[in-house]
Design a protein around this motif. Structure first.
Motif, PDB file in Angstrom:
ATOM      1  N   MET A   1     -16.881 -33.660  59.446  1.00  0.00           N
ATOM      2  CA  MET A   1     -15.875 -33.967  58.418  1.00  0.00           C
ATOM      3  C   MET A   1     -14.550 -33.307  58.792  1.00  0.00           C
ATOM      4  SD  MET A   1     -17.513 -35.701  55.981  1.00  0.00           S
ATOM      5  CE  MET A   1     -16.608 -35.462  54.467  1.00  0.00           C
ATOM      6  N   PHE A   2     -13.455 -33.909  58.356  1.00  0.00           N
ATOM      7  CA  PHE A   2     -12.161 -33.230  58.433  1.00  0.00           C
ATOM      8  C   PHE A   2     -11.543 -33.267  57.038  1.00  0.00           C
ATOM      9  CE2 PHE A   2     -10.983 -37.615  58.995  1.00  0.00           C
ATOM     10  CZ  PHE A   2      -9.717 -37.735  58.455  1.00  0.00           C
ATOM     11  N   ARG A   3     -10.882 -32.169  56.681  1.00  0.00           N
ATOM     12  CA  ARG A   3     -10.355 -32.024  55.324  1.00  0.00           C
ATOM     13  C   ARG A   3      -8.846 -31.842  55.281  1.00  0.00           C
ATOM     14  NH1 ARG A   3     -15.301 -29.448  55.417  1.00  0.00           N
ATOM     15  NH2 ARG A   3     -16.800 -30.197  53.845  1.00  0.00           N
ATOM     16  N   ALA A   4      -8.211 -31.677  56.436  1.00  0.00           N
ATOM     17  CA  ALA A   4      -6.765 -31.454  56.427  1.00  0.00           C
ATOM     18  C   ALA A   4      -6.184 -31.786  57.791  1.00  0.00           C
ATOM     19  CB  ALA A   4      -6.445 -30.003  56.056  1.00  0.00           C
ATOM     20  N   ILE A   5      -4.911 -32.133  57.777  1.00  0.00           N
ATOM     21  CA  ILE A   5      -4.129 -32.353  58.997  1.00  0.00           C
ATOM     22  C   ILE A   5      -2.856 -31.529  58.835  1.00  0.00           C
ATOM     23  CG2 ILE A   5      -2.903 -34.035  60.423  1.00  0.00           C
ATOM     24  CD1 ILE A   5      -4.792 -36.176  59.310  1.00  0.00           C
ATOM     25  N   GLY A   6      -2.543 -30.736  59.835  1.00  0.00           N
ATOM     26  CA  GLY A   6      -1.372 -29.870  59.715  1.00  0.00           C
ATOM     27  C   GLY A   6      -0.603 -29.755  61.009  1.00  0.00           C
ATOM     28  N   GLU A   7       0.591 -29.201  60.895  1.00  0.00           N
ATOM     29  CA  GLU A   7       1.466 -28.955  62.039  1.00  0.00           C
ATOM     30  C   GLU A   7       1.712 -27.447  62.133  1.00  0.00           C
ATOM     31  OE1 GLU A   7       6.066 -29.873  63.471  1.00  0.00           O
ATOM     32  OE2 GLU A   7       5.319 -30.590  61.537  1.00  0.00           O
ATOM     33  N   VAL A   8       1.386 -26.859  63.277  1.00  0.00           N
ATOM     34  CA  VAL A   8       1.620 -25.427  63.484  1.00  0.00           C
ATOM     35  C   VAL A   8       3.123 -25.198  63.617  1.00  0.00           C
ATOM     36  CG1 VAL A   8       1.207 -23.462  64.996  1.00  0.00           C
ATOM     37  CG2 VAL A   8      -0.620 -25.122  64.593  1.00  0.00           C
ATOM     38  N   THR A   9       3.666 -24.334  62.751  1.00  0.00           N
ATOM     39  CA  THR A   9       5.115 -24.132  62.710  1.00  0.00           C
ATOM     40  C   THR A   9       5.552 -22.708  63.043  1.00  0.00           C
ATOM     41  OG1 THR A   9       4.999 -23.660  60.330  1.00  0.00           O
ATOM     42  CG2 THR A   9       5.393 -25.956  60.977  1.00  0.00           C
ATOM     43  N   GLY A  10       4.612 -21.793  63.263  1.00  0.00           N
ATOM     44  CA  GLY A  10       4.993 -20.404  63.535  1.00  0.00           C
ATOM     45  C   GLY A  10       4.176 -19.763  64.632  1.00  0.00           C
ATOM     46  N   ASP A  11       4.643 -18.597  65.097  1.00  0.00           N
ATOM     47  CA  ASP A  11       3.945 -17.866  66.149  1.00  0.00           C
ATOM     48  C   ASP A  11       2.774 -17.084  65.562  1.00  0.00           C
ATOM     49  OD1 ASP A  11       5.737 -18.777  68.067  1.00  0.00           O
ATOM     50  OD2 ASP A  11       7.150 -17.137  67.659  1.00  0.00           O
ATOM     51  N   TYR A  12       1.993 -16.515  66.452  1.00  0.00           N
ATOM     52  CA  TYR A  12       0.819 -15.747  66.048  1.00  0.00           C
ATOM     53  C   TYR A  12       1.215 -14.527  65.212  1.00  0.00           C
ATOM     54  CZ  TYR A  12      -2.904 -12.315  66.414  1.00  0.00           C
ATOM     55  OH  TYR A  12      -3.838 -11.360  66.124  1.00  0.00           O
ATOM     56  N   GLN A  13       0.416 -14.274  64.179  1.00  0.00           N
ATOM     57  CA  GLN A  13       0.566 -13.074  63.360  1.00  0.00           C
ATOM     58  C   GLN A  13      -0.816 -12.499  63.078  1.00  0.00           C
ATOM     59  OE1 GLN A  13       2.559 -14.274  59.788  1.00  0.00           O
ATOM     60  NE2 GLN A  13       4.592 -14.263  60.725  1.00  0.00           N
ATOM     61  N   PHE A  14      -0.853 -11.156  62.965  1.00  0.00           N
ATOM     62  CA  PHE A  14      -2.088 -10.512  62.542  1.00  0.00           C
ATOM     63  C   PHE A  14      -1.875 -10.016  61.119  1.00  0.00           C
ATOM     64  CE2 PHE A  14      -4.907  -6.796  62.111  1.00  0.00           C
ATOM     65  CZ  PHE A  14      -6.122  -7.448  62.299  1.00  0.00           C
ATOM     66  N   ALA A  15      -2.631 -10.591  60.181  1.00  0.00           N
ATOM     67  CA  ALA A  15      -2.488 -10.240  58.764  1.00  0.00           C
ATOM     68  C   ALA A  15      -3.871  -9.931  58.219  1.00  0.00           C
ATOM     69  CB  ALA A  15      -1.825 -11.375  57.994  1.00  0.00           C
ATOM     70  N   PRO A  16      -4.338  -8.665  58.400  1.00  0.00           N
ATOM     71  CA  PRO A  16      -5.700  -8.315  57.952  1.00  0.00           C
ATOM     72  C   PRO A  16      -5.856  -8.474  56.449  1.00  0.00           C
ATOM     73  CG  PRO A  16      -4.434  -6.352  58.499  1.00  0.00           C
ATOM     74  CD  PRO A  16      -3.611  -7.512  58.939  1.00  0.00           C
ATOM     75  N   ARG A  17      -7.036  -8.888  56.065  1.00  0.00           N
ATOM     76  CA  ARG A  17      -7.359  -9.045  54.659  1.00  0.00           C
ATOM     77  C   ARG A  17      -8.510  -8.107  54.312  1.00  0.00           C
ATOM     78  NH1 ARG A  17      -8.210 -15.268  53.324  1.00  0.00           N
ATOM     79  NH2 ARG A  17     -10.021 -14.900  54.691  1.00  0.00           N
ATOM     80  N   GLU A  18      -8.742  -7.957  53.035  1.00  0.00           N
ATOM     81  CA  GLU A  18      -9.849  -7.118  52.580  1.00  0.00           C
ATOM     82  C   GLU A  18     -11.155  -7.712  53.102  1.00  0.00           C
ATOM     83  OE1 GLU A  18     -11.820  -5.496  48.396  1.00  0.00           O
ATOM     84  OE2 GLU A  18      -9.938  -6.603  48.390  1.00  0.00           O
ATOM     85  N   GLY A  19     -11.957  -6.909  53.721  1.00  0.00           N
ATOM     86  CA  GLY A  19     -13.185  -7.391  54.329  1.00  0.00           C
ATOM     87  C   GLY A  19     -13.044  -7.565  55.822  1.00  0.00           C
ATOM     88  N   PHE A  48     -16.124 -32.808  66.135  1.00  0.00           N
ATOM     89  CA  PHE A  48     -15.407 -31.572  66.348  1.00  0.00           C
ATOM     90  C   PHE A  48     -16.409 -30.448  66.637  1.00  0.00           C
ATOM     91  CE2 PHE A  48     -11.926 -33.197  63.287  1.00  0.00           C
ATOM     92  CZ  PHE A  48     -11.360 -33.922  64.323  1.00  0.00           C
ATOM     93  N   THR A  49     -15.899 -29.385  67.260  1.00  0.00           N
ATOM     94  CA  THR A  49     -16.743 -28.214  67.514  1.00  0.00           C
ATOM     95  C   THR A  49     -16.300 -27.069  66.616  1.00  0.00           C
ATOM     96  OG1 THR A  49     -15.330 -27.198  69.205  1.00  0.00           O
ATOM     97  CG2 THR A  49     -16.841 -28.964  69.923  1.00  0.00           C
ATOM     98  N   MET A  50     -17.000 -25.937  66.698  1.00  0.00           N
ATOM     99  CA  MET A  50     -16.707 -24.790  65.845  1.00  0.00           C
ATOM    100  C   MET A  50     -15.630 -23.882  66.418  1.00  0.00           C
ATOM    101  SD  MET A  50     -18.458 -25.160  63.153  1.00  0.00           S
ATOM    102  CE  MET A  50     -18.329 -23.531  62.414  1.00  0.00           C
ATOM    103  N   LYS A  51     -15.042 -24.231  67.542  1.00  0.00           N
ATOM    104  CA  LYS A  51     -13.978 -23.413  68.116  1.00  0.00           C
ATOM    105  C   LYS A  51     -12.786 -23.366  67.163  1.00  0.00           C
ATOM    106  CE  LYS A  51     -15.122 -24.557  72.912  1.00  0.00           C
ATOM    107  NZ  LYS A  51     -14.609 -25.160  74.167  1.00  0.00           N
ATOM    108  N   SER A  52     -12.076 -22.235  67.180  1.00  0.00           N
ATOM    109  CA  SER A  52     -10.909 -22.102  66.308  1.00  0.00           C
ATOM    110  C   SER A  52      -9.802 -23.070  66.708  1.00  0.00           C
ATOM    111  CB  SER A  52     -10.379 -20.657  66.365  1.00  0.00           C
ATOM    112  OG  SER A  52     -11.336 -19.762  65.864  1.00  0.00           O
TER     113      SER A  52
END
Length: 295
Positions: A1-19, A48-52
């Motif tokens: 299944m696919f649930r969204a289509i998007g366009e990458v608009t920014g560079d890599y960021q590391f934003a840790p979350r709780e957990g 599709f595969t499970m790769k990010s």
């Protein structure tokens, strides 16, 4: 299944979350979202595969479907989308049921893409899903003199608003002293009396006329042949519309047509009664508009 289509608009960021999960981020502009999801086969020939993130094979991407999905929701939440108009000329000349088929249902406002009762159908040849966006407007033109609107499919009537556009003599002015509005009005009154209102002559015939010569050309090569077709070569009625009819017998010179009596050949009755009178009608080389001159 696919649930969204998007366009990458920014560079890599590391934003840790709780957990500690999913802290790697890139900004994305989402073009299409459907939380229920659709089969991958709509867009891609393989699963599709499970790769990010990974490269899809271009030859296996259904680009038409991708573009359709990606653009269908772009204007959601950004005000009214840009309108598009599809004009179907002479719509009543086709078999509407066969031309539209089940697509006629998709024209209903609540069945459009993004609406409450959104519907899609699968196209018979490409097998792609198809829907009608809400910013697409369909205009169908028809000439009721060619074919009665009574023959239109009931389903089409329910989905269109019908607007009658009758001839508008006020769009015409005076050219070389000839009052075109008066000329058109008079011709149409006579046509409506002899035939019906659906066969009136449109003002567009005279819109581009800038000289008497151009008016003559319209009358000679468009109006008079049209009248001949309307009345099945009954030149008496054509002459009535043109104002050249006369109850008197014999030859007559009119403003647009001349009438010459044809004598009965030997062996036939030569009595002067209506049944035996025959006339030859000819279009004049020079037209007179004295009844329609501007005062």
């Amino acid at each position: 299944m696919f649930r969204a289509i998007g366009e990458v608009t920014g560079d890599y960021q590391f934003a840790p979350r709780e957990g500690g999960d999913y802290g790697h981020r890139r900004a994305v502009r989402w073009l299409w979202i459907d939380r229920a999801g659709l089969p991958v086969s709509e867009l891609y020939a393989r699963n599709f595969t499970m790769k990010s993130i990974y490269l899809l094979t271009p030859s296996e991407i259904n680009l038409r479907a991708l573009e359709r999905y990606a653009t269908s929701q772009q204007n959601v939440g950004r005000g009214a989308p840009e309108p598009f108009v599809l004009i179907i000329d002479e719509i009543n000349r086709a078999n509407i049921s066969k031309v539209f088929g089940e697509l006629i249902t998709l024209l209903e406002p609540d069945k459009r893409l993004g609406k409450l009762n959104e519907l899609k159908v699968r196209l018979p040849y490409s097998k792609d899903p198809f829907g009608v966006p809400s910013n697409l407007h369909l205009l169908g033109t028809m000439n009721t003199a060619d074919r009665s609107i009574a023959l239109l499919d009931t389903a089409l009537r329910r989905r269109f608003t019908f607007r009658e556009l009758m001839p508008d003599p006020t769009k015409l002015g005076v050219v070389d002293g000839i009052d075109l509005a008066a000329l058109l009005t008079t011709l149409n009154e006579r046509i409506e009396y002899l035939f019906d209102r659906e066969h009136q002559i449109g003002h567009a015939y005279f819109m581009s006329c800038t000289s008497k010569a151009e008016i003559d050309d319209v009358m000679r090569n468009k109006i008079i042949p049209l009248l001949s077709e309307y009345f099945y070569d009954d030149w008496q009625k054509v002459s009535i519309v043109l104002g050249d009819a006369d109850n008197r017998e014999g030859d007559r010179q009119g403003k647009f047509m001349n009438r010459q009596q044809i004598r009965a050949p030997k062996g036939m009755s030569d009595e002067n009664d209506d049944a035996s009178l025959r006339y030859r009608w000819t279009v004049r080389g020079e037209f007179s508009y004295q009844d329609f001159m501007a005062t």
